[in-house]
Design an enzyme around this catalytic site. Sequence first.
Site, PDB file in Angstrom:
ATOM      1  N   TYR A   1       6.394  12.580  25.117  1.00  0.00           N
ATOM      2  CA  TYR A   1       4.982  12.921  25.291  1.00  0.00           C
ATOM      3  C   TYR A   1       4.159  12.257  24.197  1.00  0.00           C
ATOM      4  O   TYR A   1       4.479  12.397  23.014  1.00  0.00           O
ATOM      5  CB  TYR A   1       4.804  14.443  25.237  1.00  0.00           C
ATOM      6  CG  TYR A   1       3.389  14.923  25.465  1.00  0.00           C
ATOM      7  CD1 TYR A   1       2.755  14.700  26.679  1.00  0.00           C
ATOM      8  CD2 TYR A   1       2.689  15.610  24.478  1.00  0.00           C
ATOM      9  CE1 TYR A   1       1.451  15.139  26.893  1.00  0.00           C
ATOM     10  CE2 TYR A   1       1.389  16.059  24.685  1.00  0.00           C
ATOM     11  CZ  TYR A   1       0.776  15.818  25.900  1.00  0.00           C
ATOM     12  OH  TYR A   1      -0.504  16.266  26.122  1.00  0.00           O
TER      13      TYR A   1
ATOM     14  N   ASP B   1       5.848   8.072  17.046  1.00  0.00           N
ATOM     15  CA  ASP B   1       4.961   9.210  17.238  1.00  0.00           C
ATOM     16  C   ASP B   1       5.605  10.403  16.526  1.00  0.00           C
ATOM     17  O   ASP B   1       6.478  11.070  17.072  1.00  0.00           O
ATOM     18  CB  ASP B   1       4.779   9.473  18.745  1.00  0.00           C
ATOM     19  CG  ASP B   1       3.945  10.708  19.021  1.00  0.00           C
ATOM     20  OD1 ASP B   1       3.659  11.460  18.063  1.00  0.00           O
ATOM     21  OD2 ASP B   1       3.598  10.935  20.193  1.00  0.00           O
TER      22      ASP B   1
ATOM     23  N   LYS C   1      -0.333  17.799  14.130  1.00  0.00           N
ATOM     24  CA  LYS C   1       0.233  19.121  13.805  1.00  0.00           C
ATOM     25  C   LYS C   1       0.261  19.472  12.315  1.00  0.00           C
ATOM     26  O   LYS C   1      -0.783  19.749  11.742  1.00  0.00           O
ATOM     27  CB  LYS C   1       1.620  19.232  14.436  1.00  0.00           C
ATOM     28  CG  LYS C   1       1.517  19.064  15.974  1.00  0.00           C
ATOM     29  CD  LYS C   1       2.717  19.568  16.714  1.00  0.00           C
ATOM     30  CE  LYS C   1       2.723  19.131  18.139  1.00  0.00           C
ATOM     31  NZ  LYS C   1       2.463  20.131  19.121  1.00  0.00           N
TER      32      LYS C   1
HETATM   33  N1  PMP Z   1       2.740  13.359  20.545  1.00  0.00           N
HETATM   34  C1  PMP Z   1       3.647  14.339  20.488  1.00  0.00           C
HETATM   35  C2  PMP Z   1       5.067  13.978  20.184  1.00  0.00           C
HETATM   36  C3  PMP Z   1       3.280  15.667  20.719  1.00  0.00           C
HETATM   37  O1  PMP Z   1       4.201  16.631  20.695  1.00  0.00           O
HETATM   38  C4  PMP Z   1       1.931  15.960  20.974  1.00  0.00           C
HETATM   39  C5  PMP Z   1       1.457  17.373  21.241  1.00  0.00           C
HETATM   40  N2  PMP Z   1       2.373  18.295  21.584  1.00  0.00           N
HETATM   41  C6  PMP Z   1       1.018  14.901  21.016  1.00  0.00           C
HETATM   42  C7  PMP Z   1       1.445  13.631  20.790  1.00  0.00           C
HETATM   43  C8  PMP Z   1      -0.424  15.154  21.305  1.00  0.00           C
HETATM   44  O2  PMP Z   1      -1.016  15.815  20.237  1.00  0.00           O
HETATM   45  P1  PMP Z   1      -2.311  16.724  20.463  1.00  0.00           P
HETATM   46  O3  PMP Z   1      -1.884  17.900  21.264  1.00  0.00           O
HETATM   47  O4  PMP Z   1      -2.757  17.069  19.076  1.00  0.00           O
HETATM   48  O5  PMP Z   1      -3.300  15.888  21.173  1.00  0.00           O
END
Ligand code: PMP
Length: 479
Positions: free
Chosen positions: A182, A277, A305
């Site tokens: 994701y 990421d 996060k």
């Molecule tokens: N990349 C990863 C690996 C994530 O877990 C998330 C959110 N769970 C995101 C990107 C997107 O971050 P946000 O919810 O702050 O937009």
Amino acid sequence: MTQYLDGYDYDAIHERAREVIANPKRLKKSAVDKYMNYYETKCSESKRTIEAAKAYIPGGIQHNLANNYPFALNCVKAEGAYLYDVDGNKYIDFLNAGGPTILGNNYPPVKEAVKKAIDEIGNLTGLYGEFETDLAKKIMQYFPSVERFRMLMTGTEACMVAIRLARAYTGKLNMIKVKGCYHGFTDQLIYEIRSIGTGSEAAVGVPDECLKYISGVMPNDIEDLERQFEENEKNGGTALFITEPIGQDSGALPLTKKYQKRVRELCDQYGAVLIYDEVVSAFRIGMGGAQELWGIRPDLTVFGKVMAGGYPGAGGVGGKAEIMGQLTAGLTLGKSNKVMAGGTITANPISCVAGYTAICELEKTDAHKKLAAAADKFTRQVADIADKYKIPAMIFNQESILHIDLNAFQHVASFPEFSRQEVEERIAACMHLMHEYAMAMCAEGIIVAGGNKTYINLQTIDVLDDALDAYERVFSQYE
Ligand code: PMP
């Protein structure tokens, strides 16, 4: 047989998934009835208020993780190790808001620093403040691959900016991702998310053209990776490879070091930008994230996060000065070869001070060492309970990210023996069992993330014995 697995041993985890999928266990009907009754009788105010919210908010809830079964809970307080609902119920917080609250809820030193910043600086100025550099320096201290850092508001935004930087830098368009990972919900990255084989299923409302340049490869399949790089060469080359470095969905399908090394080599060979990421893993898997664990330097890293200490907004991108140097400082008018990124609320005092203070607190409290030791022990104990009740499960952890997975839905599509229709049927069945499991855990006093993911934080270390009793109560009611 022990259910506990090494959280970085993909082969063992994947093999166990086969067993879990073949022998699905479920809660006894009497237990499901009992827990449904819990919600009806003990969570009636949540039910009523969420129902009422539906007249104002689509579906009544807005955060993905609030989507609890049989209905969402109305949370009125978060403090230390606990979450409290409107009906007066108290839950151990193994949700950690999806990861950011690693120090615990409303952690006093971070809260005090934020209050002080608001008192002294204000909420938002639109001008530069030194707190921005303080946070950037702190991030660079632990991430040597980050030579420059740019704050943004969310992980989604940061992924979007990272791919734009990589394309501008290489002059190429094609992107490769690991299926199931994701990277936020922007138009071009909403492909093959959460479970393998989903293609553009989640891309409702997104023009097909947006997904023209993205392809997905199977986790840990080096041949597939090499094939995709070669394939892209016939079509303009590869601009970037993006992945969650611990593996899809916060490490549910862990990526191996061998794979990561090959990814780095191929990115160098084909002139592609390697993007890690680390929205989940930065400051969660040790201070230096997954890149420190693997000993691999990506070209760009995406943050989110924990890096804003559990406060809004949590997003940023960092990496090689040469690539990062393409970003605009502010709006440029007229002709410019710079990469545009913006945000009214970006790099505000609250996010930067919270992030900086949280990282300092992680240092001061030696949090990762404590969390890793507690998580290893606790996960093994949960695995022993699964053994005791003969529940086939995949139970492992990567530091304070625990995977207590009785259904293995994310692995289903990676077994070639299942047809697409079978995959879909099995995933639907697994998801239902997973929701029942999360419902049972919640009724027994623990909120977990989405059903298979469990985050512990510094404050929950003190309540792990109580948590273990709740696992015993739930697992003892499996068929
Ligand atoms: N990349 C990863 C690996 C994530 O877990 C998330 C959110 N769970 C995101 C990107 C997107 O971050 P946000 O919810 O702050 O937009």
